[in-house]
Each structure stands twice: as C-alpha cells, then as structure tokens.
Scaffold this active site. Sequence first.
Site, PDB file in Angstrom:
ATOM      1  N   ASP A 328      35.996  89.073  -0.927  1.00 40.95           N
ATOM      2  CA  ASP A 328      34.729  88.512  -1.351  1.00 40.95           C
ATOM      3  C   ASP A 328      34.856  86.997  -1.354  1.00 40.95           C
ATOM      4  OD1 ASP A 328      36.400  88.277  -3.494  1.00 40.95           O
ATOM      5  OD2 ASP A 328      35.027  89.101  -4.970  1.00 40.95           O
ATOM      6  N   ASP A 624      35.615  91.733  -7.757  1.00 40.73           N
ATOM      7  CA  ASP A 624      35.661  91.502  -9.196  1.00 40.73           C
ATOM      8  C   ASP A 624      34.527  92.193  -9.932  1.00 40.73           C
ATOM      9  OD1 ASP A 624      33.580  90.026  -8.294  1.00 40.73           O
ATOM     10  OD2 ASP A 624      34.318  88.085  -8.962  1.00 40.73           O
ATOM     11  N   ASP A 628      31.737  95.986  -6.473  1.00 39.75           N
ATOM     12  CA  ASP A 628      32.886  96.073  -5.571  1.00 39.75           C
ATOM     13  C   ASP A 628      33.692  97.357  -5.765  1.00 39.75           C
ATOM     14  OD1 ASP A 628      32.556  93.491  -4.368  1.00 39.75           O
ATOM     15  OD2 ASP A 628      33.291  92.610  -6.215  1.00 39.75           O
TER      16      ASP A 628
END
Length: 893
Positions: A328, A624, A628
């Site tokens: 990410d 995080d 996700d």
Amino acid sequence: MEEKLWHTLPANEALKQLNSSVSGLSTDEAHIRQSAYGRNVLPAKHRLTLFEIILHQFLSPLIYVLLMAAVVSVVLEEYSDAGFILLVLVINAVIGTFQEWKAESKASALQEMIRLKTKVKRDGKVSLLDSEALVPGDIVMLESGDKVPADIRIVKENNLTAEEAILTGESMAVSKDAEAVVQGRAPVSEQMNMLFAGTTITTGRGTGLIVSTGSSTEIGKIASSLEQLSTGKAPLVKRMEIFTKRISLFILSACLILGVVAYYGGFPVREIFFFIVAMAVSAIPEGLPIAMTVALSIGASRMAKRSVIIRKLTAVEGLGSCTFIATDKTGTLTVDQQTARAILTEQGKNFRITGEGYNGDGVVMDNLNREVTCHKDEVLTRIARAIVICNEGWLEHENGNWNYGGDPIDVAMLALSFKLKTSPEKILKEVEKVMEVPFESERKYSLVYYKDQGKLRVAIKGAIEKLREGIDKKKYDQVMQEAMRYAEEGFRIIAVGGGEVDEIKPMDELPRFELLGFVALIDPLRPEARPAVEECHQAGVEVAMITGDHPATALAIAKEVGIAYGSDSLISGEEFQQVVDSGGELFSKVLENKRIYSRVSPHQKQIIVQALRESGQFIAVTGDGVNDAPALKTANIGVAMGYGTDVAKDTASIIISDNNFASIAAGIEEGRYTYSNLRKIIYLLVSTGAAEILMIGMSLAFQLPLPFLPVQLLWLNLVTNGIQDVALAFEAGEKIVMRQPPRKPTETIFNQLMIRQTLVSALVISLLTFGLWYHLLTHLNWDEPKARNIILLLMVLLQNFHALNCRSETTSIFKLPFRNNKVLIFGIIAAQTIHIIAMDVPFMQELLALAPVSWADWLKLFLTASIILATMEIFKVISFKVNKKQVNKKWYL
C-alpha cells in the site's frame, strides 16, 4: 438486522426506521436492544493458548517419522535410542514454543487496548458510556479526535471531516454532509452522510444515529469474512514437506536394501534388525527439527532488531521466498503526514521545501538552491503570516518532540511556517482576530478577519477554483496554469491570500483580497523507500502499489519511489473492474504490465492478490487497514503495519513495527539468510547420513564386518551433527543473496547444486573411511574393536571438517571470517574434545567400545580428514566455472 442502505435515507427517515429520536433511547430500550443485537464488539480472532502453541510444534511430517522411530525403539527395548529421540523432540518443542509465544506476546503488545468512551444521549441526557454498550438507535455526539464507535447516519454536523484510510486507503480526510442523500449501493468513500466504525474524526463536530454495531458494521463485515478465507502455506512448509517425504523414503529404501544384503552375507537376523533400526535412526536427520527451529528463531530475533516481528516461525523464511510485493502507499511508502513541498508566489517565484511530516525540520530554497527565510522575502513573510493566522491546528516543539493536532492541512501549514523561520506564537500575539469563517466542504476555503496595527485585514486559504471571485482575473489566470501542473502530479494545491479590507463581509461572501501565491502539499515519500524498492528490484522481487488514493497521487509517488515511470503502468479501480468483468487475456496482461492500482476496493485488492498467486507468484502483501485484511489472508505472506488496525495485525503472519517499506526489504534479506542457513544444515545432515549408509554398504559389498556398532552410530550422530547443525544456524548472511533472483516457487530444497555437493561430499567421506577400514582389517590384520575405534574417530574428524564446508555452498571457506560464526568454531572444538574425553573415560569406553589413541595417530587422522575440505574447495571452483554463465560472476567470492 436486515441490511439497509442508510446512506440513501434522509436523516429523519433513518430515525423513524429505528424508532428513535434526537433525544435518544431510554435506558430500558437500550438494554432490550443489546439483548437482541449483542455488544458492540468485532468478532475477535482466537488467541492461541500455550497448550495450542506446544501442540503446534509436533505437527510436522519429520516429527511424525521420528515419533515412529521412537516407538520402534521402545518395542525393541532399545530404550536409550527412544530416550534420545524423545529428548530431541522435547528440546525442539521447548525452543519453538518459547519463540512463538514471545512473538505472539510482541504482537499483542502492539495492539491498542484502550476501551473507547463515547458521548451518548440516553433518557434525554448526555452521558459518557463504554462504546461496547452502544446499540442501533442510539444518538451519539462526536468531535475532533474522537474514534467513531459504530456505523452512524449523520443527523447534524459542523465542519465535520473524517479520516477513513483504514476502510478506503484514501489518505485525505473526507468532508461530511448531514443533508446529503446518496443513491444506490455507493462505495464507502462516497457515502458523505455516514461515519464508519474504526475511523477518526479529523475536524468539527457531529451528532449521529447509530445504525449498525459489531459484526454488522463495515469493519465488522470484513473481519467476519476473513473466517471464510484460507491462508496460503509458507514456502518453507511446502519445501520441508516434500523434503521429509523424499528423505524418509530414501532412508527406508536404503536400510531395507542393506538389510537384504546383510542377510545374504550371513549376518544373524536379530543383529541385522537392530542394526537397521540404529542406522535408520542415525541416518534420519532427527537433529533437523531443533536446528531448523533454532535457525528460524535466530532469523526471527535478527528480524526483530530490524523492526520485523514474526508471529509464526515458518514465516521467517517467507519474505525471502517472495517474488512479488504488493504494497500500500499511505504510511508504508509515504510518511502519512501532509507536507508542503513547494511555494509559488503570484510574481512567479518558485520555492522548493525540504523535510517531511509534521515538524519544523527542513528549509525553504529558491531556484538557485539557496536557503530562504521570510525575513529575506516580503511575499514569503506575508504568506507565513496568512497561513498562521488562518489556521485551526496547533504544532509545538517541546522536550525534543513535535506535538500537533487539528486538520492535517493546517498542521502542515504550521510546519511550513517553522521552516520559514517564523514563530506562530509571536505572530498570533501581534494580531487580534475579529471574525473566523471555518473551512466547510461546500466553501472549500477558510478565512479570518483580524486587526493588525489598527488596520482591518483578512487572511484566507483554500481551493483556487473557489477563491477566483475574490482574485483579480488576470492574476488568477497567470498562476492557475502552474498550479494545475502541480495538481496533475498528485499535489494538493492550497491558495493563500490576504490584504487590507474596508469591512467584514457576510459569512458566505468573499471579500476582495490579494492572491499571495499557492502551496503545493503531498504525503511525501519516506527517505528510505526508494533505496528499498531498488534493493528489491536488484534481488529480482517485483513491487506493485495498491492504494485507494487518487490516480495522480499514486502515479506521482510511484514515479518517485521507482515502482513505475509512466501512466501506462497505472490502472484505476473502475478500469480494473471492467477488465475483471471481461476476463480472458486482457486480465492476464493487466497483471503482467500494471504496477500501480489506484482507487481499488478491498474486494478488488483481494482479486489482484489471488490472481497473482494463481499465476505462480509467491506474493507478500502489506496493509494496515481493515480493508487490507482479506488480501493479507489471501497472500502467501501477509505483512501488517504496527500502527494499523487489530484486524490487519491478527490476520498477518508478519508485523512491521516501524511501518516502513525499508523494513520489508530488510526482512527479505534476513529471510534469505535464514533459508540459506537451513540449506547448510540440511546439507550437513543429509551428506553425513548418506556417507554413513554408503560406508556400511561398501563394507557389506566387500563382505567385511559392519564398521560401527548401533550405539556408535547414535553417538556419532550426537557428537557431530548434534552440535554442528545447530551451530550452522548462527552463520552470518552472505550479501550475495540480495544480488540473486528469488528461488522459483517450484524449486525444492534439493536443487541441482545441493544434489551434486551432497553426492560428492558423501562419496569422499565414505571412500576415506571405507578405505582405512579395509586397510586396517585386510592389510594390517587389526581386530574389529580396535579398527572401529580408529574409524569412528576418523568419521568424527571428517564430519567436523565438513561442517566448515557447509558454511557456504558457493564461497571459499578461506574467504569467510571465523568471526562470522564463532559458535560453529566452538562447537567443532567441543565435539572433538568430547569424543577424546569419551575415549579416555572408563564408563564411556565400556559403553561405546572406545579406547585412547596416540597423538601421532590423531594427527595422521586429522590430516586425512582435511582431504574433504580440499575436495569441496575444488568442487566450488569447478561448479563456478561450469555455471558462470547462469549465475552472478561474483558467486565464488
């Protein structure tokens, strides 16, 4: 509760649907609803108990083989053999349990254990309640800094914004509107009239109606769905399963063949049976579980020092095996703090700004790379005063730390004022604020009327397109083109203006003001990110970015970090969904060519990860947020950020405590070091075991007595492999591993190099020992006990020398400093000392059929044993020359 699209309903209709009102529920009604809906908690992942962790240590095919060997030994009344095997299993379980329990404790320590308190209206009064007690229909009041306790339909708000990155991946705060009605099944990022559990209020205040709690919230739905996903096996587990099956089959077949040969050679059946059991126990690498656990524990400890926390030992090697990283953006590649990067004044001057994050560390530089302060430039002085006066945030430097609060843009502007060498506190003391117009999503600007030296002035900042009516048209057109260039590169553009005014205008009317310039802001790249991405590329690991951010922002960061260099590598979530719906070859081309995925939903991210796995990649995924978690669980290796949500950390097998992509690159390096050490251990155990079998096979073929007694085989296994294999786990890593491509997913532990070196070393060891055995019995006519004593000592020396060979499969032993593994050097000396002591202690002499030897004989055997060292050095040189076209030219260092 029946699922409703609450964002499609006006606030008053939502109140009716839940039989509630702005006065809130009664206490009695709230208790009734809690009985129906349950407490407002997420489905919690089962925490492993100590017993479950201990049990996990015995769930391995190799352990099963050893347990069977122990059972056979007990049946044959060979209790010492059984005891030895069980001791090995207990030590392995203790080490593994300690490491995994420690890792689990570290992971738990990272989790926030604060119980949220929320302002709730009950019985018409406002009270502070534990968020777990909230139910659908409750009316709650939230303000800047509060954590949202449940999914909420906003009833009333004032300048309300929320940071929803954990659900959307979008780094910028989202403006909320109680009056908005959003049609259809809009994604979370577009539901402007809703607040979601787990997100944070950034600015303003709001009153809302709780519509969903616990598992029914958006965050709860994702957490619940994880139970239906299967987790991919760690690469090491797959390879060890294959290795265990093959080595067990090989040893069993070899023992049976030797048993048949011995039977036809005239040996008694009972003697053959006991010897085969002893040989099988000796040849089976029972020291491997301990050595492997120690190697993984050492790898986990080394990783922990580099901010990589391993929750499961088998995941230590996982990062080293990965061929693809899907990362990410926010907080991993970037610092997750808005930062001013440039100032463009209305005269056309362009200033560059250094430093990252919410602090005053950095400088402002002109186009000649000279540091500039507000004291040297009048326009910069006016800009600095405007962004301090028109500001609702705070930033202060105290006891060496920077503390801050408020809207991210306001805090970033204060950080800029410090870099301009101003004092916000001093500026605010010099002026008197008369009227403030706060930022609202409809206005997209904020302004402050203030008095300075008796004159009425205004300070204003906001979106350029919303301020154009207050700016001279000619000046507006001049700066707009340059501003748009920054915007296209992913920057957020904030116009700054001010000047003297005659009167205070109504709240929604802009006064005439002078445009001073604009500030370009972005969530900047971490300084360590680009070198880390380059290191991954050098190691043959592909890197892709999957983010919920705007395509322009994603592309700008991807270019800067080196993931991609053109828009042809970018695809948006909307475009990706069209590709998914069409399927076929186009989908495969997207996976092959695209390295930036922007505005993707959690489901799309999971589709990408699943497809990459199915294409043959060993994929590591970072994340995080709750959004996700499905992708983390689908990946081969899930990597959660330490600051992230509990759901993400519970799902992942690895946690990066400093939230830094550079730590992932460090984890790859340590994972490869660990796997390399595991190969060294297996190389030692298998080659020495094979040498013993070959030695025995040669003796039977030449109709000579068996060279070792059963108890001597077990002793040999203990005094050599029992020490050196564990010691090899402490070997320092060879830097060459990060200049080699990742191992193929289909590659087993026994690749071509391992097979060749195992065969060569086993053959040399067996020929040396058999040659001496044959010479002692046939030419010198020694009796068997005396010859066995010499042969056993030679085998100990050979295996000690061979342990030095195993320090590297490719690098010369003379190029490896002894300081890289002092434990092994100590272990070799200790093993030799123990054996010499056993040869001189009466009790051990009787047990093992040993006798002392002269120092002259020991020196001859020592020199003979050194032949294995010289042979394998020659093997490394030849292997390098044969394979120099296929491997790195620096292979033989």
